[in-house]
Design a protein around this motif. Structure first.
Motif, PDB file in Angstrom:
ATOM      1  N   GLN C 160       0.741  -1.176   0.053  1.00 15.62           N
ATOM      2  CA  GLN C 160      -0.073   0.257   0.154  1.00 15.62           C
ATOM      3  C   GLN C 160       1.034   1.098  -0.048  1.00 15.62           C
ATOM      4  OE1 GLN C 160      -2.657   0.748   3.326  1.00 15.62           O
ATOM      5  NE2 GLN C 160      -3.389   2.415   2.131  1.00 15.62           N
ATOM      6  N   GLU C 164       0.506   4.288  -2.566  1.00 17.45           N
ATOM      7  CA  GLU C 164      -0.033   5.638  -1.988  1.00 17.45           C
ATOM      8  C   GLU C 164       1.006   6.490  -2.673  1.00 17.45           C
ATOM      9  OE1 GLU C 164      -2.785   6.230  -1.100  1.00 17.45           O
ATOM     10  OE2 GLU C 164      -3.470   4.521  -0.235  1.00 17.45           O
ATOM     11  N   HIS C 168       0.191   9.587  -5.313  1.00 16.86           N
ATOM     12  CA  HIS C 168       0.526  10.902  -4.718  1.00 16.86           C
ATOM     13  C   HIS C 168       1.077  11.663  -6.061  1.00 16.86           C
ATOM     14  CE1 HIS C 168       1.645  13.665  -1.451  1.00 16.86           C
ATOM     15  NE2 HIS C 168       2.507  14.377  -2.151  1.00 16.86           N
ATOM     16  N   ARG C 383      -6.360  10.176  -0.708  1.00 18.31           N
ATOM     17  CA  ARG C 383      -5.323   9.221  -0.398  1.00 18.31           C
ATOM     18  C   ARG C 383      -4.051  10.029  -0.777  1.00 18.31           C
ATOM     19  NH1 ARG C 383      -7.985   4.268   1.224  1.00 18.31           N
ATOM     20  NH2 ARG C 383      -6.089   3.206   1.622  1.00 18.31           N
ATOM     21  N   TYR C 387      -2.306  10.310   3.289  1.00 20.12           N
ATOM     22  CA  TYR C 387      -3.209   9.318   3.855  1.00 20.12           C
ATOM     23  C   TYR C 387      -2.519   8.821   5.177  1.00 20.12           C
ATOM     24  CZ  TYR C 387      -5.082   4.772   5.067  1.00 20.12           C
ATOM     25  OH  TYR C 387      -5.718   3.589   5.588  1.00 20.12           O
TER      26      TYR C 387
END
Lengths: 312, 256, 434
Positions: C160, C164, C168, C383, C387
């Protein structure tokens, strides 16, 4: 009034001043003249200690300038530079007030003085006092710069190419006004320029410098007539004849009118150079000389002018 | 003469009248709860229309208080620091300060807020310290820029006329750098006000409270209430500073 | 040997801070990620390494040339190894959930290292960009950082984390690309004619609005839009609007702009969403009859984030394009005209190349800004690395905050350095640098 004694200034290995000794008499205009990089500005700045000499001493009014605090010394000396350096955030009046304020003059006295100074340099206080520098023309700004330098009535003025950045007609007008003011004020002036013509026009004495040394220190007439070194001869160049004419008053060259009055005329107060220019422009051989009422009182002939110009 | 001067002074302050009136109007608008309630109810018919825990005016005043306090600290720290490294005595540290300022700009705002937590604890005080770190950058950078841009001939003239180094700094360099410094303060103020919206995340107050609460419970009316109010504040603050710049540096304008 | 007065005061300060930091706790041992812990210094557990570091700091200010960056690299490596070793020693025998969080000494040494790199003697400066990253790389590869809490937390998220980070970057870069597509033409317009001066004020105004407020204001609008409008309709409206504004432009440019403005915003919404779907981790599914929400246009999520970020990034791009074009010397323009260039040729061959270094500065500013603000987007469910920051803030776990914040800072610095490098090369090619 100002005396340099064997002043040397080194920047690393480079010697900007190589032992300069010079004396400036009270009330005289001494022009420091020379090509760029000759050390004239450096020499000027040793007087108000913006440059500290590596060796030698500068005396002001008989006193070693190092014995005074730099700030106090500078407040007693008028300083005018080419780019003027007016403070953009202060009005014209506030700019002129700077030094009196630093000296702690009383309010009413300093304001009256500032207005007087503005009037002296030809700026009407009612019009200009509250303007900001960016609202002035180049010539006006330079006048404010001069008023600011004169505000605290210093005995000595240092001027570093003050008229270098304005256009030629304005420059000539400023020079004339400077001469008019100086005739009244009789300040001791040290004036830097690289313009031979300006030097000849303004100076009581010219100090011609090269490579950090004084080549010749003389009155303009002497410098032009009798260059002491090859450098001086070359620096003055072919224009020396013409320049000499600009130091010779017309008065001594006048001959009586023999009947007919030449068409062209020059005023009695003019210098020989003006008559010469008129003669060249008109292609004439003689020019009438008129007094203040405009009456012709005599004439000057081309031959006379050529003779005095080439006299050694 | 005296009259002319007072006339000039009042004319100089005139541009500030409009912002003062605008601030009054905005506060009045914030105090008019009913209007907000009805408008938001019309826009979002299915949701509780108004954040009831605190009045909007209260939230706005709290937001302004946080911004003002942080801003004050920014000035107290940033200006002396920047002026010091711009002078010969601090010149050696200038690259360090400039670089730290540049690096600090890359820190994400939420992280700056939360990482200050261990040092200052939860609540609005924590937010203020974090905002200080964030708002310092524009002030320091612009002060350095402004001082560096003072024309050398003006400095030369100032020294030549007998200003001592400190007098020169105070009466010539800082006034001349003022436009750039002020625009840095303006950027900083707007940045602080914006970042203060995130303060509720670390337990602080202000107009971020209804936004964050609204996002948490999926209430768009709360979010809009806070967002509209803080946007209005930001725009007004920015405009006020723009006017202030004009008043404090009259010499930059050319008058007819 | 150098005398004390000749030493660089910044290097001295750095050494002082470095030495001081060795006296402070480096690691806080916490029973689990949320509980308070106790700070532990370095001398008790790793006296040898600590002494080596102290000796290094003592020697650093006296060094010149290549020795300085070399020692600085070693100090950086020593910093990582010492922190890792102390953390490892402390975690030995502790339970799985125990955490070795970073404490003041660790951060202060980092600050000292940074200061020392800034305070490097001039002859040594060009080696710094080589030795420092090298030292960090060695530390990473040898696993020195592995026992430290932020790394442990990040590793717990496994895939994850990568996802992310990717999301981003996808959000930030789509926003910047959009800002360029819109901002450069706007900047050119503003530079061409004073009539378009309002473009500058508008982009300034947009940046005045707090990011969270902008997200909040877009939320209901985009939510409504996503549900009520289908993709086909949106595309149709955009096409028709652009055509209409083109027609109107001929008679009155301002009328054309009035039409173009809302259409442009709609295009930005759609463009941003599609761009993000294209480079981001979400798969792209498009059907003309579906409502826009299916393509990703919703009140929360990436769509409002990318739109708001694009509007934010507009200011630096517009301003730098404007100033860049304004700064083109009149002489260069005259020379171009004199050689018979058309105005189009003049723009592409003279004005744009000469303005490009400044435009690149704007892109750099926009990118760094966007990478940072994207963290706020986590609040509206977009997210990204924010996050983790948000998770950390909400649960009060500062290590979690660092899991998000450190990569964001690293990305921003990397982007900054990269674009600075390109800018330098560009200036050199244009002959603007000696």
């Amino acid at each position: 009034m100002i005396r340099f004694e064997n002043v040397v200034k080194r920047y690393g290995d480079f010697e900007a001043l190589r032992g300069v000794s010079l004396e400036v008499a009270q009330g005289q205009v001494v022009v420091l003249l020379g090509p760029s990089g000759c050390g004239k500005t450096t020499l000027l700045r040793t007087v108000n200690r913006l440059v500290e000499p590596s060796e030698g001493t500068v005396y002001l009014g008989g006193e070693d300038v190092r014995r005074l605090k730099p700030e106090e010394l500078r407040r007693g000396i008028g300083y005018v530079i080419q780019s003027i350096g007016l403070f953009p955030h202060m009005s014209v009046l506030e700019n002129v007030l700077v030094v009196p304020r630093l000296l702690g003059w009383e309010r009413s006295r300093r304001e009256a003085r500032a207005r007087e100074m503005l009037r002296l340099v030809g700026l009407e206080p009612a019009v200009f006092a509250s303007r900001y520098p960016r609202e002035l023309s180049g010539g006006q700004a330079q006048r404010v710069g001069l008023a600011r330098a004169l505000a605290a009535d210093p005995a000595v003025l240092l001027m570093d190419e003050p008229f270098g950045a304005v256009d030629p007609p304005t420059r000539e007008r400023l020079q004339d006004e400077f001469l008019r003011l100086q005739a009244d004020l009789k300040k001791t002036v040290l004036f830097v320029t690289h313009d031979l013509e300006e030097a000849v026009k303004l100076a009581d004495r010219i100090c011609l410098m090269n490579h950090g040394k004084v080549e010749q220190y003389d009155e303009p007439e002497t410098l032009l007539r009798d260059p002491k070194t090859p450098f001086v001869r070359e620096f003055i160049g072919p224009s020396r004849t013409l320049l000499r004419l600009s130091r010779i008053p017309l008065k001594g060259l006048i001959e009586p009118l023999n009947g007919k009055v030449p068409a062209a005329s020059v005023p009695l107060s003019a210098m020989a150079r003006e008559a010469f220019s008129v003669l060249l422009a008109q292609g004439a051989r003689s020019v009438a000389v008129t007094d203040e009422q405009g009456r012709a009182v005599g004439q000057v002939r081309l031959e006379t002018l050529l003779r005095v110009a080439s006299e050694d | 003469m005296l009259e002319a001067r007072s006339l000039k002074r009042s004319a100089a302050i005139a541009p500030l009248v409009a912002p003062v009136v605008a601030w009054g109007l905005l506060m009045g608008l914030f105090a008019y709860q009913d209007l907000w309630k009805r408008t938001l109810a019309a826009l979002f018919p299915n949701q509780t229309p108004l954040f009831e825990r605190q009045t909007l005016l209260n939230l706005a005043l709290e937001h302004l208080a946080i911004t003002a306090t942080a801003g004050l600290f920014v000035l107290l720290v940033g200006l002396p620091l920047a002026i010091w490294v711009a002078r010969p005595s601090g010149a050696a540290f200038r690259p360090l300060v400039e670089n730290l300022v540049a690096v600090g700009q890359t820190f994400p705002p939420v992280a700056v807020l939360s990482l200050a937590l261990p040092f200052v604890g939860f609540g609005s005080n924590g937010a203020i310290l974090a905002l200080l770190l964030y708002g310092l950058l524009p002030v320091v950078r612009n002060t350095l820029e402004g001082l560096a841009a003072v024309p050398p001939d003006v400095l030369e003239a100032a020294s030549g006329m007998g200003y001592s180094p400190l007098q020169r700094l105070w009466r010539v360099e800082i006034p001349l750098a003022l436009p750039v410094i002020l625009s840095g303060i303006r950027t900083s103020a707007v940045l602080i006000l914006a970042t203060a919206t995130l303060a509720p995340l670390i337990g602080g107050g202000g107009l971020g409270v209804p936004i964050v609460a609204g996002l948490a419970v999926n209430n768009q009316a709360f979010v809009s209430e806070g967002a509209i109010a803080v946007a209005l504040l930001a725009v007004l603050l920015d405009w006020t500073f723009a006017r202030l710049e004009a008043v404090l540096t009259p010499w930059r304008a050319i008058r007819a | 040997m150098l005398r004390l007065r000749e030493l660089n005061p910044v290097a001295l300060l750095a050494a002082g801070v470095g030495l001081l930091s060795l006296a402070l706790p480096w690691i806080t041992l916490k029973p689990n990620r949320l509980l308070e812990g106790t700070g532990v210094g370095v001398w008790g557990l790793e006296p040898g390494l600590a002494a080596a570091l102290a000796a290094g700091w003592l020697a650093l200010p006296w060094l010149r040339r290549a020795a300085y960056p070399l020692l600085l690299g070693l100090l950086t490596l020593g910093w990582a190894v010492l922190a890792g070793a102390v953390a490892g020693d402390l975690l030995e025998g502790e339970s799985e959930v125990a955490r070795a969080s970073l404490a003041a000494g660790f951060w202060l040494t980092l600050l000292a290292l940074y200061s020392a790199s800034v305070g490097a003697p001039p002859q040594a400066r060009r080696w710094i960009p080589l030795t420092l990253p090298l030292a960090l790389l060695v530390a990473l590869l040898t696993g020195s950082f592995r026992p430290l809490a932020p790394v442990v937390e990040g590793a717990a998220y496994g895939e994850q984390f990568g996802l992310e980070a990717w999301r981003h970057l996808a959000m930030a870069s789509s926003a910047v690309v959009q800002a360029l597509l819109v901002g450069i033409p706007l900047g050119v317009l503003a530079a061409r004619s004073a009539r378009f001066g309002w473009v500058l004020s508008l982009s300034g105004f947009l940046q005045t609005i707090p990011s969270l407020a902008l997200f909040g204001l877009l939320l209901p609008i985009l939510a409504q839009l996503g549900q009520e409008v289908s993709l086909g309709l949106a595309l149709g409206v955009i096409a028709a609007g652009l055509f209409l504004s083109r027609l109107l432009w001929a008679t009155s440019p301002s009328l054309g702009l009035v039409v173009a403005f809302p259409v442009g915003l709609l295009a930005l919404v759609l463009g941003g969403t599609l761009l993000f779907n294209l480079v981001g981790p979400e798969p792209l599914r498009l059907e003309l009859s579906q409502p826009l929400a299916a393509a990703g246009v919703r009140g929360i999520g990436a769509a409002p984030a990318v739109l708001a970020l694009s509007l934010y990034a507009l200011l630096p791009v517009v301003i730098s394009t404007y100033t860049g074009l304004r700064a083109v010397p009149e002489a260069a323009r005259d020379a171009g005209w004199g050689m018979g260039m058309s105005s189009r040729q003049l723009f592409w061959r003279v004005e744009l190349p000469l303005a490009s270094p400044l435009i690149l500065e704007g892109i750099r500013g926009a990118l760094v800004l966007t990478i940072g603000i994207t963290t706020v987007a986590a609040l509206i469910g977009a997210r990204g690395l924010g996050y983790f920051i948000l998770q950390g803030v909400q649960s009060g776990a500062s290590d979690m905050v660092l899991v998000g914040a450190l990569p964001v800072i690293a990305l921003a610095l990397l982007a900054d350095g990269l674009l600075r490098g390109i800018g330098l090369a560009l200036r050199r090619r244009l002959g603007l640098l000696a």
